[in-house]
Design a protein around this motif. Structure first.
Motif, PDB file in Angstrom:
ATOM      1  N   THR A 225     -22.928  -2.404 -16.144  1.00 14.79           N
ATOM      2  CA  THR A 225     -24.294  -2.321 -16.246  1.00 14.79           C
ATOM      3  C   THR A 225     -25.100  -3.015 -14.862  1.00 14.79           C
ATOM      4  N   VAL A 226     -24.187  -4.180 -14.800  1.00 13.92           N
ATOM      5  CA  VAL A 226     -24.759  -5.044 -13.431  1.00 13.92           C
ATOM      6  C   VAL A 226     -24.473  -4.292 -12.163  1.00 13.92           C
ATOM      7  N   ASP A 227     -23.389  -3.587 -12.214  1.00 12.27           N
ATOM      8  CA  ASP A 227     -22.973  -2.751 -11.009  1.00 12.27           C
ATOM      9  C   ASP A 227     -23.934  -1.589 -10.644  1.00 12.27           C
ATOM     10  N   HIS A 228     -24.260  -0.872 -11.978  1.00 15.47           N
ATOM     11  CA  HIS A 228     -25.530   0.104 -11.679  1.00 15.47           C
ATOM     12  C   HIS A 228     -26.701  -0.363 -11.244  1.00 15.47           C
ATOM     13  N   MET A 229     -27.204  -1.440 -11.809  1.00 20.58           N
ATOM     14  CA  MET A 229     -28.444  -2.315 -11.477  1.00 20.58           C
ATOM     15  C   MET A 229     -28.691  -2.564 -10.115  1.00 20.58           C
ATOM     16  N   LEU A 230     -27.231  -3.282  -9.562  1.00 21.52           N
ATOM     17  CA  LEU A 230     -27.426  -3.695  -8.251  1.00 21.52           C
ATOM     18  C   LEU A 230     -27.689  -2.534  -7.189  1.00 21.52           C
ATOM     19  N   GLY A 231     -26.975  -1.244  -7.504  1.00 25.26           N
ATOM     20  CA  GLY A 231     -27.230  -0.208  -6.694  1.00 25.26           C
ATOM     21  C   GLY A 231     -28.487   0.378  -6.735  1.00 25.26           C
ATOM     22  N   TRP A 232     -28.978   0.327  -8.017  1.00 24.62           N
ATOM     23  CA  TRP A 232     -30.507   0.929  -8.374  1.00 24.62           C
ATOM     24  C   TRP A 232     -31.448   0.326  -7.634  1.00 24.62           C
ATOM     25  N   PHE A 233     -31.533  -1.233  -7.798  1.00 25.15           N
ATOM     26  CA  PHE A 233     -32.334  -1.878  -7.023  1.00 25.15           C
ATOM     27  C   PHE A 233     -32.358  -1.725  -5.715  1.00 25.15           C
ATOM     28  N   GLN A 250     -32.258  -3.187 -21.318  1.00 28.19           N
ATOM     29  CA  GLN A 250     -31.523  -2.464 -22.491  1.00 28.19           C
ATOM     30  C   GLN A 250     -31.525  -0.995 -21.905  1.00 28.19           C
ATOM     31  N   ARG A 251     -32.251  -0.089 -21.352  1.00 31.97           N
ATOM     32  CA  ARG A 251     -32.186   1.217 -20.947  1.00 31.97           C
ATOM     33  C   ARG A 251     -31.008   1.306 -20.081  1.00 31.97           C
ATOM     34  N   CYS A 252     -31.066   0.416 -19.142  1.00 33.01           N
ATOM     35  CA  CYS A 252     -30.060   0.288 -18.110  1.00 33.01           C
ATOM     36  C   CYS A 252     -28.623   0.168 -18.898  1.00 33.01           C
ATOM     37  N   VAL A 253     -28.368  -0.751 -19.803  1.00 31.13           N
ATOM     38  CA  VAL A 253     -27.237  -0.823 -20.731  1.00 31.13           C
ATOM     39  C   VAL A 253     -26.854   0.568 -21.342  1.00 31.13           C
ATOM     40  N   HIS A 254     -27.918   1.194 -22.013  1.00 34.43           N
ATOM     41  CA  HIS A 254     -27.750   2.370 -22.640  1.00 34.43           C
ATOM     42  C   HIS A 254     -27.246   3.528 -21.593  1.00 34.43           C
ATOM     43  N   GLU A 255     -27.871   3.653 -20.522  1.00 32.89           N
ATOM     44  CA  GLU A 255     -27.559   4.619 -19.365  1.00 32.89           C
ATOM     45  C   GLU A 255     -26.246   4.321 -18.913  1.00 32.89           C
ATOM     46  N   THR A 256     -25.949   2.979 -18.691  1.00 38.18           N
ATOM     47  CA  THR A 256     -24.470   2.822 -18.266  1.00 38.18           C
ATOM     48  C   THR A 256     -23.348   3.106 -19.307  1.00 38.18           C
ATOM     49  N   VAL A 257     -23.678   3.070 -20.786  1.00 36.85           N
ATOM     50  CA  VAL A 257     -22.609   3.151 -21.696  1.00 36.85           C
ATOM     51  C   VAL A 257     -22.705   4.799 -21.695  1.00 36.85           C
ATOM     52  N   ALA A 339     -23.895  -4.911 -30.034  1.00 38.66           N
ATOM     53  CA  ALA A 339     -23.557  -4.937 -28.511  1.00 38.66           C
ATOM     54  C   ALA A 339     -24.911  -4.393 -27.821  1.00 38.66           C
ATOM     55  N   ALA A 340     -25.306  -3.206 -28.216  1.00 40.67           N
ATOM     56  CA  ALA A 340     -26.490  -2.754 -27.515  1.00 40.67           C
ATOM     57  C   ALA A 340     -27.855  -2.394 -28.124  1.00 40.67           C
ATOM     58  N   GLY A 341     -27.863  -3.057 -29.291  1.00 38.72           N
ATOM     59  CA  GLY A 341     -29.366  -3.137 -29.929  1.00 38.72           C
ATOM     60  C   GLY A 341     -29.718  -1.877 -30.477  1.00 38.72           C
ATOM     61  N   VAL A 342     -30.905  -1.579 -30.709  1.00 40.73           N
ATOM     62  CA  VAL A 342     -31.289  -0.401 -31.295  1.00 40.73           C
ATOM     63  C   VAL A 342     -32.338   0.299 -30.421  1.00 40.73           C
ATOM     64  N   VAL A 343     -32.297   1.623 -30.282  1.00 44.21           N
ATOM     65  CA  VAL A 343     -33.086   2.284 -29.399  1.00 44.21           C
ATOM     66  C   VAL A 343     -34.530   1.935 -29.619  1.00 44.21           C
ATOM     67  N   LEU A 361     -26.414  -7.807 -27.672  1.00 46.22           N
ATOM     68  CA  LEU A 361     -26.139  -8.912 -26.662  1.00 46.22           C
ATOM     69  C   LEU A 361     -25.775  -8.489 -25.316  1.00 46.22           C
ATOM     70  N   VAL A 362     -25.273  -7.683 -24.996  1.00 45.90           N
ATOM     71  CA  VAL A 362     -24.999  -6.965 -23.615  1.00 45.90           C
ATOM     72  C   VAL A 362     -26.369  -7.303 -22.654  1.00 45.90           C
ATOM     73  N   THR A 363     -27.471  -6.523 -23.276  1.00 44.56           N
ATOM     74  CA  THR A 363     -28.833  -6.823 -22.592  1.00 44.56           C
ATOM     75  C   THR A 363     -29.057  -8.112 -22.655  1.00 44.56           C
TER      76      THR A 363
END
Length: 401
Positions: A225-233, A250-257, A339-343, A361-363
Motif C-alpha cells: 500500500t505504501v509503495d502504491h501510494m508513493l507512486g500515486w502521489f 482505506q480505499r488505497c488499502v482495498h485497491e492494493t489488496v 486487517a482492512a476494516g469494513v467497506v 489496522l493496516v489503514t
C-alpha cells in the motif's frame, strides 16, 4: 482445462466462476498442501463439519467489539511506539517495519506472551514467524524444500518451548482461578478444549498459523500500500494531503489488496463433480486454480483500467473493492475486518463521529506512517525477494521526517 501428469487442472479466471468455486462445498482447500509442516489441520485447511465446528468456536473471539478495541485502543499506541525510533533515525526498511508492526498485533491476537518485553525476545519471535511463513508458502519456495520443511519443524518445537507452552500455562492458570483470560485465539481454544478436543500439536499449528497469517499478510499489504501510494502521489501532487483522510487511505488499502492478493491464486480440489452456473464443469479429483490476478482485474467489473492503481475507483453493487482477495464462502478470511476494516458506505464520514466504522489496522498503520513523512529513499531503491516465486519485496528502504 489442462492435464499435468495424472492431475487434471481447471483454471478459473472470471469473477463469477471464482465466486461460485469459493462457495462450493464440494471444492476443498488445497493451496497449502505442500506446507503441511505448519498448515496441517489448521482452520484454513479444514473442510465440512470440522471446519464449521472450529470456526464457530473461533468466531467467538473474532467479534466486532474485539476488533474495535484493537483498532481504537491498542494498536495506535503500538504503532506509535514501534515507529518512534525509526522516526528519530530518519529512515527504515518498510519490509522490516511491516513485520515488526504486524507481529506485535498478531502476537496479541494469537495469544503469544512476551514476558521479557525485550527487543531480543521480539527478534526471536520474529525469526520463528519467518520460518513459519516459509513453511506455509513451501509450494512457492526456491531451493531444497525438504531441508526448509525440516527447519520449519525445528522452529515450531523451539517456539513451542519458549513462547507457546508458557502462554498456555498462564491462560490455564487464569481459567482455573476463574479469571478472565485475554481475548485471543489461544485462550479461546483452551476455554473450549472439551468441545474441540484438539491434541497439542494441532493447537501449536493453529496458533502458529494465526501468528504468521496476522503478521505476514498484513505486513505485505502494508508495504504494498505504501509503495502504491508513493507512486500515486508522485503522479498526483495536487492530492498530496489526501493521506490525512482515513477513508482515502482505506480505499488505497482495498485497491492494493485487489491488485496484490496475499496469494496470487486460490486452489481447491474437487471432492465430487461440480457444475458452475456459467456452465463450466469440474470433474471429481481435479485441481481448481483460481487466478486471482485475472479475477480481480476483470475489466467488466473494475473498468478498462482494472490493472492500474486507482484509489478513487468505483465498483458495481455487490462487488467488494478488494475483489476476491479475502476469498468467499466458508473460507472467507476470518480476520478481514480486523486487517482492512469494513467497506465504507456513502454516508460514512472520515472523522467517524458515529464511532461505528472500522477502518482496519493496516489503514491505521499506513496513515501513521504518512503522518511521519514517509518518502522513497532515492539512494536505495527497493529490491524484490529472490527466495520465493511470490511477488514480495525483499527490502524497501524509505526516509522519514
Amino acid at each position: 482445462m489442462t492435464t499435468t501428469g495424472e492431475s487434471l487442472v481447471v483454471t478459473l479466471s472470471t469473477f463469477a466462476d471464482a465466486k461460485d468455486a469459493y462457495r462450493s462445498r464440494d471444492l476443498r482447500q488445497s493451496l497449502y498442501d505442500e506446507g503441511e509442516v505448519v498448515m496441517a489441520d489448521v482452520l484454513v485447511n479444514l473442510h465440512g463439519t470440522e471446519h464449521r465446528d472450529r470456526r464457530r468456536v473461533e468466531n467467538r473471539m473474532f467479534r466486532r467489539e474485539v476488533f474495535e478495541r484493537y483498532e481504537r485502543d491498542l494498536f495506535p499506541e503500538v504503532t506509535a511506539q514501534t515507529l518512534a525510533p525509526y522516526v528519530a533515525s530518519g529512515r527504515v526498511d518498510l519490509v522490516h517495519l511491516g513485520h515488526e508492526l504486524m507481529l506485535n498485533l498478531a502476537a496479541l491476537t494469537a495469544g503469544i506472551d512476551r514476558p521479557e518485553g525485550t527487543a531480543a525476545e521480539t527478534a526471536r519471535l520474529h525469526a520463528h514467524m519467518m520460518r513459519f511463513i516459509e513453511g506455509a508458502t513451501l509450494a512457492h519456495a526456491t531451493g531444497d524444500k525438504a531441508a526448509k520443511a525440516a527447519e520449519v519443524a525445528r522452529a515450531l518445537e523451539e517456539w513451542d518451548a519458549e513462547f507457546l507452552a508458557p502462554s498456555i500455562a498462564r491462560r490455564r492458570e487464569m481459567l482455573d482461578r476463574g479469571e478472565e483470560p485475554p481475548r485471543d485465539v489461544l485462550a479461546t481454544l483452551l476455554r473450549h478444549a472439551d468441545e474441540l478436543d484438539l491434541p497439542h500439536h494441532v493447537v501449536r499449528r493453529e496458533v502458529a498459523f494465526y501468528l504468521l497469517a496476522g503478521a505476514h499478510t498484513s505486513a505485505t499489504a502494508f508495504v504494498r500500500t505504501v509503495d502504491h501510494m508513493l507512486g500515486w502521489f508522485a503522479e498526483h501532487p495536487d492530492r498530496a494531503e489526501a493521506h490525512t483522510d482515513p477513508l482515502f487511505v482505506q480505499r488505497c488499502v482495498h485497491e492494493t489488496v485487489r491488485l496484490n492478493p496475499s496469494s496470487p491464486v486460490g486452489m481447491r480440489r474437487a471432492l465430487a463433480p461440480v457444475a458452475l452456473r456459467s456452465g463450466t464443469t469440474i470433474p471429481e479429483g481435479a485441481t481448481v486454480v483460481i487466478d486471482l490476478q485475472a479475477v480481480n482485474r476483470d475489466a467488466t467489473l473494475f473498468g478498462a483500467d482494472a490493472a492500474a492503481f486507482d484509489p478513487d475507483r468505483t465498483v458495481p453493487a455487490g462487488v467488494a473493492p478488494f475483489g476476491l482477495s479475502f476469498a468467499a464462502g466458508m473460507h472467507v478470511c476470518i480476520g478481514q475486518d480486523l486487517a482492512a476494516g469494513v467497506v465504507a458506505r456513502s454516508d460514512t464520514d472520515a472523522d467517524n463521529t458515529s464511532g461505528t466504522h472500522l477502518f482496519g489496522l493496516v489503514t491505521g498503520a499506513v496513515g501513521q506512517l504518512f503522518a511521519a513523512g514517509v518518502r522513497a529513499d532515492p539512494e536505495h531503491p527497493p529490491q524484490r525477494d529472490a527466495s520465493t516465486a511470490r511477488p514480495y519485496w525483499g527490502t524497501y528502504p524509505v526516509v522519514l521526517g
